[in-house]
Structures are given as C-alpha cells and as structure tokens.
Design an enzyme around this catalytic site. Structure first.
Site, PDB file in Angstrom:
ATOM      1  N   THR A 214       1.126  -0.974  -0.416  1.00 60.85           N
ATOM      2  CA  THR A 214       0.482   0.244  -0.112  1.00 60.85           C
ATOM      3  C   THR A 214       0.757   1.469  -0.299  1.00 60.85           C
ATOM      4  O   THR A 214       1.829   1.297   0.467  1.00 60.85           O
ATOM      5  CB  THR A 214      -0.568  -0.086   1.487  1.00 60.85           C
ATOM      6  OG1 THR A 214      -1.665  -1.306   1.121  1.00 60.85           O
ATOM      7  CG2 THR A 214      -1.473   1.566   1.549  1.00 60.85           C
ATOM      8  N   ARG A 242     -13.780  -7.923  -0.258  1.00 60.22           N
ATOM      9  CA  ARG A 242     -13.564  -7.306   1.489  1.00 60.22           C
ATOM     10  C   ARG A 242     -12.770  -6.608   1.531  1.00 60.22           C
ATOM     11  O   ARG A 242     -11.818  -5.859   0.081  1.00 60.22           O
ATOM     12  CB  ARG A 242     -12.502  -8.584   1.468  1.00 60.22           C
ATOM     13  CG  ARG A 242     -11.258  -8.176   2.397  1.00 60.22           C
ATOM     14  CD  ARG A 242     -10.050  -7.110   2.037  1.00 60.22           C
ATOM     15  NE  ARG A 242      -8.986  -7.439   3.617  1.00 60.22           N
ATOM     16  CZ  ARG A 242      -7.880  -6.421   3.102  1.00 60.22           C
ATOM     17  NH1 ARG A 242      -8.370  -6.097   2.242  1.00 60.22           N
ATOM     18  NH2 ARG A 242      -7.587  -6.503   4.291  1.00 60.22           N
ATOM     19  N   GLY A 244     -10.246  -3.676   3.057  1.00 63.55           N
ATOM     20  CA  GLY A 244      -9.262  -3.542   3.851  1.00 63.55           C
ATOM     21  C   GLY A 244      -9.885  -2.175   4.976  1.00 63.55           C
ATOM     22  O   GLY A 244     -10.894  -1.231   4.983  1.00 63.55           O
ATOM     23  N   ASP A 245      -8.458  -1.843   5.720  1.00 65.92           N
ATOM     24  CA  ASP A 245      -8.180   0.500   6.635  1.00 65.92           C
ATOM     25  C   ASP A 245      -8.086   1.355   5.918  1.00 65.92           C
ATOM     26  O   ASP A 245      -8.748   1.612   6.388  1.00 65.92           O
ATOM     27  CB  ASP A 245      -7.139  -0.434   8.072  1.00 65.92           C
ATOM     28  CG  ASP A 245      -6.352  -0.837   6.809  1.00 65.92           C
ATOM     29  OD1 ASP A 245      -5.547  -1.590   5.918  1.00 65.92           O
ATOM     30  OD2 ASP A 245      -4.790  -0.112   7.090  1.00 65.92           O
ATOM     31  N   THR A 265      -0.174   0.609   7.341  1.00 64.09           N
ATOM     32  CA  THR A 265      -0.345  -0.008   5.951  1.00 64.09           C
ATOM     33  C   THR A 265       0.142  -1.638   6.737  1.00 64.09           C
ATOM     34  O   THR A 265       1.050  -1.307   7.362  1.00 64.09           O
ATOM     35  CB  THR A 265       0.710  -0.002   4.948  1.00 64.09           C
ATOM     36  OG1 THR A 265       1.232  -1.518   3.680  1.00 64.09           O
ATOM     37  CG2 THR A 265       2.498   0.325   6.042  1.00 64.09           C
ATOM     38  N   GLY A 266      -0.910  -2.312   5.880  1.00 68.38           N
ATOM     39  CA  GLY A 266      -0.263  -3.994   7.095  1.00 68.38           C
ATOM     40  C   GLY A 266      -1.366  -4.738   6.916  1.00 68.38           C
ATOM     41  O   GLY A 266      -2.616  -4.795   5.992  1.00 68.38           O
ATOM     42  N   GLY A 268      -4.914  -4.965   7.176  1.00 68.89           N
ATOM     43  CA  GLY A 268      -6.146  -4.244   7.296  1.00 68.89           C
ATOM     44  C   GLY A 268      -7.086  -4.380   8.031  1.00 68.89           C
ATOM     45  O   GLY A 268      -7.872  -4.364   9.421  1.00 68.89           O
TER      46      GLY A 268
HETATM   47  N1  ASP Z   1      -3.699  -2.449   4.569  1.00 72.96           N
HETATM   48  C1  ASP Z   1      -3.717  -2.988   3.225  1.00 72.96           C
HETATM   49  C2  ASP Z   1      -5.293  -4.031   3.655  1.00 72.96           C
HETATM   50  O1  ASP Z   1      -5.951  -4.744   4.399  1.00 72.96           O
HETATM   51  C3  ASP Z   1      -2.932  -3.650   2.621  1.00 72.96           C
HETATM   52  C4  ASP Z   1      -1.494  -2.753   2.828  1.00 72.96           C
HETATM   53  O2  ASP Z   1      -1.132  -2.198   3.407  1.00 72.96           O
HETATM   54  O3  ASP Z   1      -0.763  -3.011   1.944  1.00 72.96           O
HETATM   55  O4  ASP Z   1      -6.029  -3.831   2.217  1.00 72.96           O
END
Ligand code: ASP
Length: 348
Positions: A214, A242, A244-245, A265-266, A268
């Site tokens: 991300t 789905r 994410g965050d 980022t991570g 989510g």
């Molecule tokens: N946070 C993002 C998600 O869960 C993924 C990412 O940070 O790469 O969609």
C-alpha cells in the site's frame, strides 16, 4: 531533620515541574514549517531477498514521489495537493500495490481502495472496491470535496468518478505479471495447505510473507494544514469484496490539525480492529503524549498484542515525523523544510 526533608520534598516538586515544563517546551516547538512523509507498504522486506536493481528502483521511486510533494509545499501549495500528487506518483508505478501494480483478488480482478482526510476541517473522502478508476486517491478527494458522503464503493463510486470527469481505464491497465503470478501462487498454496486457514488466503510466496505494498502520504503545509492519504489494491487473493483498513477513516487514514496526520499499511483487519490512525491522534489529544510515544503505544503495544502486523507514517502539527512498524521493513521516505531527504527500506 524535618526541615531538610521538607526542603527535599519542595526541591523534588520544583525539579519535577521544571523537567515537565522542559518536555512541554520541546513538544510545543515547531521544528518544521512544512514537511512530508510517505510509505510504500510494510512487510517482511529483507535485504537478502532483494536484488540491488530492485532496491535501487524502490529508492528512486520513493525519492521521486516525496520530492513531488515537497516542491508543492515549498512553493506554498496545499498539503491536500501534495498528498494527492505524491500518491499518484506511486499509484502510477507498478512497484507498489496501488493503482497500476495492484494485487489481484481471488477472482483475478483488481479492486482498489483509497482515502484522504484534511486536518483543518476533519473532512474526509474514501472509496472502496473500484475497478476502473485510474487514480483512486483522486476519486477519494472528489468524494471529500464534491459529494455529501465520506465513503463510496463499487459501481456507484465509478459512476461518481465518471460524473466528476476522472480518468477511467480498462481493468487491463492495472495488470502486472508479478502480481498475477502472486495470485496463482497464493491459490496453489491455499489448495495444497490449509484450505480453511484464512491466513493462507493472503499468502504470497513472492516475499515469503503476506504481501503488502500500500502507499500513503502525510503532509504539513506552510499554513499549518495537515492532510493524510492512503491508496491500495488490498491484499492478494482477497474475496467476497473484502475491504481493508485503507479506505476506513480512523483506521487507514486520519488527520487533525490539532494533533497529527497518519497513514497506515499492514494487515487491514487488525488495523480496523485497533483503530490505529485515530488512536494515535487521540493519545495526543486526550493523554498529551508526543507523536513518537503515541505511535509506539499503538503499533508496538496495542496492534502487536492483537497479532497485527504493519506500520504507520505520522506527522504532527509541529512538523515532527515518525515511522513506526513491527515488520522487518517498510518502504518509506520523508523530507523536512530544509530539504533533508530520508529514504529507507529495512529496519535499522
Ligand atoms: N492495509 C492494506 C489492506 O489490508 C494492505 C496493505 O497495507 O498493504 O488492504
């Protein structure tokens, strides 16, 4: 003796107050008139898995992106322009999981999420699951400024993008062989191993980890306005629309001129459950923590305890900047008002 103890007691109070005041002075000092900080995703990014060419490509793109926003801010431009245009540099690069180069869903599509928030008015815009909008961050900004809504999704969001005159593209625009292969590997892995383990659903053997990538940016402009933004393709092999965050205000993105701006980022699901971005701002607002303390508390304690992995970039109203993550690496860069550039990939 009594007098001595009393004097000692007074001295402790006075000394205690003094050191508290000193801390506050440091905290209340503006250290950057303007500043910018970016990330390009966090995960098990290890030097041993990198080629020098790949490392250089990431470093150069991160530098190009952060310089884009820096120039805007230096010339008196707004933090919202800086964030949008900086993120667009990364959305257009196949290196990152945002815009071109986004990961694939289980069904072989790309579903893009993004959000943006301005700290002077707590206004925000976000989009989830669009498939044909070239720049999801531009759409998030239009939703923020030109609609009565905060979050639009799917087909309706695309219709709104069209109405606003944003560039629409064929889904093939987002295709990269690398990400498509990652999906095939993830599906293979899922079939072979833990059919019902939802962790394996996101497995990407490309980097022997759950692949992130991300992009995000937080900027402080000369007027003192903070903007934060995030853009992503989500996680490889995601299903069932789905989300994410990244498009969730308070989880993936948050900005408040009184406190700070944050982009996450991570993994989510954990960032939503921990309300990572807003929590960092809240710790500054309600508990008077410094930016560094707040970011550490949320990432290293709350998120880690839940089992979540990833990181954040954050910038406060004084121009302090923080990278905080609990993974092996995070693509990241920043520039201060003196033009001092900082580009990093691995943990140090
Ligand atoms: N946070 C993002 C998600 O869960 C993924 C990412 O940070 O790469 O969609």
């Amino acid at each position: 003796m009594k007098n001595f103890i009393f004097t000692l007691f007074l001295a402790t109070i006075i000394f205690g107050c003094k050191s508290k005041n000193q801390e506050e002075n440091q905290k209340n000092k503006k250290i950057n008139e303007f500043a910018i900080i970016i990330h390009g995703g966090a995960g098990t990014i290890l030097k041993k898995n990198m080629t020098p060419e790949k490392e250089k490509a990431y470093q150069e793109k991160l530098e190009e992106a952060v310089r884009k926003g820096y120039e805007i801010l230096k010339n008196g431009g707004s933090s919202v322009d800086a964030v949008e245009q900086t993120i667009q540099v990364m959305e257009e690069s196949p290196l990152f999981n945002a815009g071109k180069g986004a990961v694939f869903t289980h069904d072989g599509a790309n579903e893009l999420d993004a959000s943006i928030m301005t700290g002077h008015d707590l206004n925000a815009g976000a989009v989830a699951g669009v498939k044909n909008v070239k720049s999801p961050i531009a759409l998030a900004r239009k939703i923020m400024t030109n609609s009565d809504h905060v979050l639009l999704s799917g087909k309706g969001a695309s219709e709104f993008a069209k109405k606003e005159g944003l560039t629409l593209v064929d889904s093939s625009y987002f295709y990269t062989e690398k990400r498509f292969k990652s999906l095939q590997r993830a599906k293979e892995k899922m079939k072979l191993e833990l059919d019902h383990d939802d962790k394996s659903a996101f497995y990407d053997s490309d980097i022997k980890d759950y692949k992130y990538g991300t992009v995000g940016c937080v900027a402080l402009d000369k007027k003192g306005n903070i903007t934060a933004g995030t853009s992503t393709g989500g996680m490889t092999n995601k299903r069932w629309n789905r989300i994410g965050d990244s498009p969730i205000i308070g989880s993936g993105t948050y900005a408040n001129n009184e406190t700070c701006g944050v982009s996450s980022t991570g993994w989510g699901e954990y960032f939503i459950r921990a309300q990572v971005a807003h929590d960092i701002s809240a710790l500054i607002a309600y508990k008077d923590l410094t930016l560094t303390e707040a970011a550490k508390e949320v990432i290293q304690k709350k998120l880690t305890k839940l089992g979540g992995t990833g990181g954040i970039i954050a910038l406060d109203k004084y121009g302090n900047m923080v990278f905080e993550f609990n993974t092996a690496g995070m693509y990241r860069a920043s520039m201060d008002d003196q033009g001092k550039l900082n580009v990093k990939i691995y943990k140090e």
